[in-house]
Scaffold this motif. Structure first.
Motif, PDB file in Angstrom:
ATOM      1  N   LYS A 156       1.032  -1.289   0.051  1.00  0.00           N
ATOM      2  CA  LYS A 156       0.048   0.132  -0.018  1.00  0.00           C
ATOM      3  C   LYS A 156       0.956   1.296  -0.006  1.00  0.00           C
ATOM      4  O   LYS A 156       0.573   2.294  -0.709  1.00  0.00           O
ATOM      5  CB  LYS A 156      -0.807   0.071   0.914  1.00  0.00           C
ATOM      6  N   THR A 157       2.004   1.262   0.729  1.00  0.00           N
ATOM      7  CA  THR A 157       2.861   2.342   0.781  1.00  0.00           C
ATOM      8  C   THR A 157       3.582   2.578  -0.500  1.00  0.00           C
ATOM      9  O   THR A 157       3.456   3.864  -1.027  1.00  0.00           O
ATOM     10  CB  THR A 157       3.846   1.998   1.911  1.00  0.00           C
ATOM     11  N   GLN A 197       2.231   1.559  -3.475  1.00  0.00           N
ATOM     12  CA  GLN A 197       1.301   2.259  -4.416  1.00  0.00           C
ATOM     13  C   GLN A 197       0.939   3.700  -4.198  1.00  0.00           C
ATOM     14  O   GLN A 197       0.866   4.482  -5.018  1.00  0.00           O
ATOM     15  CB  GLN A 197       0.008   1.368  -4.191  1.00  0.00           C
ATOM     16  N   GLU A 198       1.008   4.290  -2.799  1.00  0.00           N
ATOM     17  CA  GLU A 198       0.695   5.301  -2.402  1.00  0.00           C
ATOM     18  C   GLU A 198       1.785   6.472  -2.987  1.00  0.00           C
ATOM     19  O   GLU A 198       1.709   7.404  -3.619  1.00  0.00           O
ATOM     20  CB  GLU A 198       0.287   5.622  -1.068  1.00  0.00           C
ATOM     21  N   GLU A 199       3.161   5.980  -3.054  1.00  0.00           N
ATOM     22  CA  GLU A 199       4.232   6.547  -3.364  1.00  0.00           C
ATOM     23  C   GLU A 199       4.168   6.639  -4.904  1.00  0.00           C
ATOM     24  O   GLU A 199       4.751   7.939  -5.683  1.00  0.00           O
ATOM     25  CB  GLU A 199       5.415   5.823  -2.881  1.00  0.00           C
ATOM     26  N   GLU A 250       1.589   6.757  -6.701  1.00  0.00           N
ATOM     27  CA  GLU A 250       0.440   7.454  -7.092  1.00  0.00           C
ATOM     28  C   GLU A 250       0.763   8.907  -6.965  1.00  0.00           C
ATOM     29  O   GLU A 250       0.573   9.836  -7.990  1.00  0.00           O
ATOM     30  CB  GLU A 250      -0.821   7.438  -6.167  1.00  0.00           C
ATOM     31  N   LYS A 251       1.451   9.369  -5.917  1.00  0.00           N
ATOM     32  CA  LYS A 251       1.967  10.668  -5.647  1.00  0.00           C
ATOM     33  C   LYS A 251       3.003  10.920  -6.657  1.00  0.00           C
ATOM     34  O   LYS A 251       2.904  11.978  -7.223  1.00  0.00           O
ATOM     35  CB  LYS A 251       2.735  10.605  -4.415  1.00  0.00           C
TER      36      LYS A 251
END
Ligand SMILES: [Zn+2]
Length: 70
Positions: free
Chosen positions: A58-59, A61-63, A65-66
């Motif tokens: 998840k981390t 993926q979020e990175e 996306e950012k």
């Protein structure tokens, strides 16, 4: 009005996620990360029972996306 529509959309997405979580519970894949296949930590499941990814994925993926947003 717009706000209410947004709220309803969010609610439906959450309901869909709960449905999917229940399906995973039935086929025995609940608590397994979609991405790497490892078990999702119990603490994470308690905080977010509808999650489909472990905290590492998840981390990541979020990175990503950012990075895409920039
Ligand atoms: Zn994972």
């Amino acid at each position: 009005m717009n706000f209410m529509l947004r709220l309803r959309g969010r609610e439906q997405r959450l309901l869909k996620k709960i449905d999917e979580a229940l399906e995973r519970l039935e086929d025995g894949t609940f608590g397994i990360c979609d991405d790497c296949g490892n078990e999702i930590g119990l603490k994470r499941l308690e905080a977010r029972p509808v999650t489909t990814m472990c905290i590492e994925c998840k981390t990541l993926q979020e990175e990503e996306e950012k990075r895409r947003e920039v």
